[in-house]
Design an enzyme around this catalytic site. Sequence first.
Site, PDB file in Angstrom:
ATOM      1  CB  THR A  14      -0.796  -0.048   1.081  1.00  0.00           C
ATOM      2  OG1 THR A  14      -1.940  -0.940   0.938  1.00  0.00           O
ATOM      3  CG2 THR A  14      -1.702   1.239   1.577  1.00  0.00           C
ATOM      4  CB  SER A  58       2.750  -8.111   1.178  1.00  0.00           C
ATOM      5  OG  SER A  58       1.970  -7.868   2.244  1.00  0.00           O
ATOM      6  CB  THR A  91       0.284  -3.747   6.509  1.00  0.00           C
ATOM      7  OG1 THR A  91      -0.983  -3.898   5.647  1.00  0.00           O
ATOM      8  CG2 THR A  91       0.852  -1.969   6.431  1.00  0.00           C
ATOM      9  CG  ASP A  92      -2.611  -7.349   4.003  1.00  0.00           C
ATOM     10  OD1 ASP A  92      -2.564  -6.611   4.758  1.00  0.00           O
ATOM     11  OD2 ASP A  92      -3.077  -7.260   2.791  1.00  0.00           O
TER      12      ASP A  92
HETATM   13  C1  SIN Z   1      -0.244  -5.237   0.940  1.00  0.00           C
HETATM   14  O1  SIN Z   1       0.085  -5.877   1.904  1.00  0.00           O
HETATM   15  O2  SIN Z   1       0.678  -5.446   0.119  1.00  0.00           O
HETATM   16  C2  SIN Z   1      -1.397  -4.526   1.076  1.00  0.00           C
HETATM   17  C3  SIN Z   1      -1.920  -3.972   2.398  1.00  0.00           C
HETATM   18  C4  SIN Z   1      -1.111  -2.876   2.761  1.00  0.00           C
HETATM   19  O3  SIN Z   1       0.018  -2.648   2.658  1.00  0.00           O
HETATM   20  O4  SIN Z   1      -1.470  -2.495   3.659  1.00  0.00           O
END
Ligand code: SIN
Length: 316
Positions: A14, A58, A91-92
Amino acid sequence: MQNKKIVILGTGGTIAGVASQASNNIDYTAAQVGVSDLVGAIAGLNLIETEQVAQIDSKDMSFEVWTVLANRIQHHLMQNDVQGVVITHGTDTLEETAYFLQAVLNPSKPVVLTCAMRPASALAPDGPQNILDAVTVARHEGAHGVMVVCAGDLHSALDVQKIHTYQLNAFGSGDAGLIGFIEENTLNKVRNWPLAQQIQAQTATENIAFLNAVRAWPKVEIVMNYAGANGALVDALVALGVQGLVVAGTGNGTVHQALEAALLNAQAKGILVVRATRCTQGRVLPRVDDRFPSSNGLSPVKARIELMLKLMKITS
Ligand code: SIN
């Protein structure tokens, strides 16, 4: 130290995401902006080198990307003029990548993963501050090991977990707590750096050589205990040739008797079974009648990584 560079590796997420409207923080496409553009837009960053290692959401993290990432980090850490590495990441699955990198590299220099909960196109993106904070940590005297920076908090790879779906401060470190806070370009530590694992200096290089040579990672899956659970999924996974199973048990790693029977059957066939908990806080504690070893405090996703590395005989 201050004249050494920080290398920022981009992997997507993100933090590099773009939405069609600045006010939309959900309907965006992750992994659109290159890491050099993300970093170039932040004033006051000096002695920085960037490299795009991947450009993915991710949730789609793969063993291939992990292997490339480990190689590139190790390459940069071995350069005398590099003080540390920062990684921009979604974050995922960030906690999984952090744990994997700590287990394989156990770096004596800092490796700091950072992220964002708002896309780069948002009215107030959180990514730039997080990158700045991650660089502050990477430049901090004595910093070492794999860590995670998000919303001014510094977490260890071992303890960090994504605990919120939307808020900017989406991570927690449970009972272990934070390593510190990044406030106004300063890291204020509240506990010691995480302990380095007892591995030899050259193990990282050996581990990477092994990862580069491996043709297929071991099949290790996660099953969960819940009301009405049964052994059908485990039986199916055994039939598919699974080599390891992590059970995300209830409470102190307890498992429905029907699921337990299937797991015991799998274990008897030589499949490694590890018992973790689906609780987000606390660790599975040993009991006298345990049938499966505990995950030693690791969450189910981290216990899975540990089991895969064990099956590959990679030291951590
Ligand atoms: C991801 O994990 O690539 C998408 C979600 C995020 O980064 O919060």
